[in-house]
Write a protein that holds these residues in place. Structure first.
Motif, PDB file in Angstrom:
ATOM      1  N   ASP A   1      28.125  47.470  55.421  1.00 38.99           N
ATOM      2  CA  ASP A   1      27.406  46.522  56.057  1.00 38.99           C
ATOM      3  C   ASP A   1      27.515  46.585  57.679  1.00 38.99           C
ATOM      4  OD1 ASP A   1      25.595  44.173  56.220  1.00 38.99           O
ATOM      5  OD2 ASP A   1      27.339  43.273  57.152  1.00 38.99           O
ATOM      6  N   PHE A   2      28.954  46.984  58.144  1.00 36.52           N
ATOM      7  CA  PHE A   2      29.284  47.310  59.574  1.00 36.52           C
ATOM      8  C   PHE A   2      28.091  48.465  60.022  1.00 36.52           C
ATOM      9  CE2 PHE A   2      31.158  48.702  63.043  1.00 36.52           C
ATOM     10  CZ  PHE A   2      31.941  47.750  63.681  1.00 36.52           C
TER      11      PHE A   2
ATOM     12  N   ILE B   1      31.766  36.253  46.950  1.00 38.58           N
ATOM     13  CA  ILE B   1      32.403  35.935  45.853  1.00 38.58           C
ATOM     14  C   ILE B   1      31.740  34.478  45.541  1.00 38.58           C
ATOM     15  CG2 ILE B   1      34.648  34.872  44.951  1.00 38.58           C
ATOM     16  CD1 ILE B   1      35.964  37.551  46.355  1.00 38.58           C
ATOM     17  N   ASP B   2      31.593  33.919  46.530  1.00 31.91           N
ATOM     18  CA  ASP B   2      30.893  32.328  46.582  1.00 31.91           C
ATOM     19  C   ASP B   2      29.566  32.279  46.342  1.00 31.91           C
ATOM     20  OD1 ASP B   2      30.330  32.839  48.973  1.00 31.91           O
ATOM     21  OD2 ASP B   2      31.601  31.451  49.786  1.00 31.91           O
ATOM     22  N   GLY B   3      29.076  33.503  46.113  1.00 35.32           N
ATOM     23  CA  GLY B   3      27.441  33.477  45.664  1.00 35.32           C
ATOM     24  C   GLY B   3      26.425  34.268  46.816  1.00 35.32           C
ATOM     25  N   GLY B   4      25.458  34.728  46.143  1.00 32.77           N
ATOM     26  CA  GLY B   4      24.600  35.399  46.910  1.00 32.77           C
ATOM     27  C   GLY B   4      24.795  36.595  47.337  1.00 32.77           C
ATOM     28  N   SER B   5      23.676  37.315  47.441  1.00 34.11           N
ATOM     29  CA  SER B   5      23.867  38.712  48.165  1.00 34.11           C
ATOM     30  C   SER B   5      23.027  39.050  49.414  1.00 34.11           C
ATOM     31  CB  SER B   5      23.319  39.826  47.049  1.00 34.11           C
ATOM     32  OG  SER B   5      21.758  39.483  47.098  1.00 34.11           O
TER      33      SER B   5
END
Ligand code: NDP
Length: 466
Positions: free
Chosen positions: A444-445, A454-458
């Motif tokens: 991503d960088f 981890i807590d959801g979503g891409s």
């Protein structure tokens, strides 16, 4: 003489042995070879079996000598020779005559040939076991249309190796499925051989054992859970003496191994499939590296030979045996994992337990462990072999041996690429929280590829700072 039940083209090492095997099992066979003198020499030296063999001098004569609907086995080098032979043969055949390529074809070529054949019968079969296997019972992995396989199955199962009375000849699926399974067999063979060679290196360089002691060790292991053709022949190779010099054979053999390419095909295909087979890859790399003899010599001169000796307190032969068992299980887990992946990818429904069964006799990787693998995969063919209870137990009791061997080898400068890769695979496969979160961050960088949280979503992004 009545017409032959089958024909064979290519009386080289494998074709000649296969033809004798077919005749030995009571079938009449017609044969043709590009070099006619070879055909006659073969027939002249076939002894009692000559009565069942019809030698022919032309392709036309070969075709005429076989009963309809015909079946003709090609046993010529893989590649262009197979295409040329099919092109020469097809115009002479009827539409229901069957051509069987029994060489080591790349399965992509077999897929293409099967599609080109359309409704004309064509099979691609993988044959393993070398010359002796071909003569007295190979392992046979069939691919193509099922009804075409069924036509020749009585002959192929008769000539195949038997394990407790069960023939090691099985239809694997459509088109190139048989040649694909044979390629993975060869990939596993590379890794199995490489792991044995690495253990040999530890005994020779780390523990200072002579060839007789090494041969004895392999012979002892061959009576235990590691019992296999490759362990058996490794013991015999280590024990052999060079008649020319009186030296141990292993000491007069150059440490650079060749390859015909089937291991490489397996590795390339594994990359296409994103199937992790690191131990097999390491084995192919090790063969490539072995041929760089001059560079290795220059490296030793530059960096100095590694301090090889391993204190005996740090490693016992039992530890080595345990390491080899763990390594072997992990290499088969990778091979079967790749077959399962290909099965999904190509829509083949490859029968994993049947594949393990077909490898139990006749082929180069035959071993006692394959019997348990066949049962384990039969219970749950989708599961990684690591998670089948029998193999989970074996890994639990042997992975520390593998760790100790890899660690001691690394500390003493002995290269163990396949064993190390097997261990890394094991550790990765039992680590829930790996390190690819860092890879996601890096991607991503520099490329704004986004990451999954981890807590959801891409599709999330930094901030990453400057
Ligand atoms: P060999 O080199 O011993 O024999 C090759 C045979 O093919 C010879 O009969 C040769 O005829 C014939 N041939 C070569 N080129 C052509 C051509 N262009 N057109 C027609 N015929 C040709 O090979 P193998 O028997 O070892 O191997 C045959 C196949 O089996 C290969 O695909 C190989 O990979 C595979 N295989 C080999 C194994 C082994 O252990 N050797 C094990 C499993 C599979 P000629 O006498 O005129 O030269």
């Amino acid at each position: 003489m009545s017409k032959a039940q089958i024909g064979l083209i290519g009386l080289g090492t494998m074709g000649a042995a296969l033809a004798l095997n077919i005749a030995d099992n009571g079938f009449d066979i017609a044969v043709w070879n590009r070099t006619t003198a070879t055909t006659h020499k073969f027939h002249d030296t076939a002894g009692d079996l000559a009565a069942r063999i019809t030698p022919t001098d032309t392709l036309e004569a070969l075709v005429q000598a076989i009963a309809k609907p015909r079946a003709i086995i090609l046993m010529v080098p893989a590649g262009q020779a197979v295409d040329d032979q099919i092109d020469a043969l097809r115009p002479l055949l009827d539409d229901d005559d069957l051509i069987i390529d029994a060489g080591n074809a790349n399965f992509h070529d077999t897929n293409r040939r099967a599609r080109d054949a359309g409704d004309l019968p064509f099979l691609g079969i993988g044959v393993s076991g070398g010359e002796e296997g071909a003569r007295f019972g190979p392992s046979i992995m069939g691919g193509g249309k099922r009804d075409h396989w069924d036509r020749v199955a009585p002959i192929l199962t008769a000539i195949a190796a038997k394990h407790d009375g069960t023939a090691c000849a099985t239809w694997m699926g459509e088109e190139g499925a048989g040649h694909f399974v044979k390629a993975v067999h060869n990939g596993i063979e590379y890794a199995d051989m490489q792991m044995i060679a690495e253990v040999y290196g530890i005994m020779r360089d780390g523990l200072g054992m002579d060839n007789t002691a090494i041969g004895d060790t392999f012979a002892t292991w061959d009576k235990g859970p590691l019992q296999s053709y490759l362990i058996e022949i490794s013991g015999k190779v280590a024990a052999a003496t060079d008649p020319k010099t009186g030296q141990p054979m292993l000491d007069v053999i150059v440490d650079a191994a060749g390859q015909k390419g089937t291991g490489r095909w397996t590795v390339i295909e594994a990359q296409h499939l994103a199937a992790p087979i690191p131990a097999i890859e390491a084995a192919v790399v090790a063969r490539n590296l072995s041929s760089q003899k001059e560079t290795r010599a220059a490296g030793e001169a530059l960096f100095g030979a590694a301090p090889h000796h391993i204190p005996h307190d740090n490693m016992s032969l039992d530890t080595l045996e345990g390491a080899l068992m763990a390594g072997k299980i992990l290499c088969y887990a990778q091979g079967f994992g790749m077959i399962a992946k290909a099965s999904d990818e190509f829509g083949w429904a490859l029968p994993l337990p049947e594949i393990a069964k077909v490898w139990r006799a006749g082929c180069i990787i035959r071993s006692a462990m394959l019997d348990d693998m066949a049962s384990a995969l039969g219970d749950d063919a989708d599961r990684n072999l690591m998670f089948a209870p029998k193999f989970t137990d074996l890994l639990k009791s042997n992975h520390d041996d593998l760790r100790r061997v890899v660690a001691q080898a690394a500390l003493h400068g002995i290269a163990t690429p396949a064993l190390s890769s097997g261990l890394a695979y094991f550790d990765a496969m039992r680590t829930e929280r790996g390190t690819a979160n860092m890879i996601q961050g890096q991607r991503d960088f520099f490329g704004a590829h986004g990451f999954e949280r981890i807590d959801g979503g891409s599709g999330h992004h930094g901030p990453w700072g400057d």
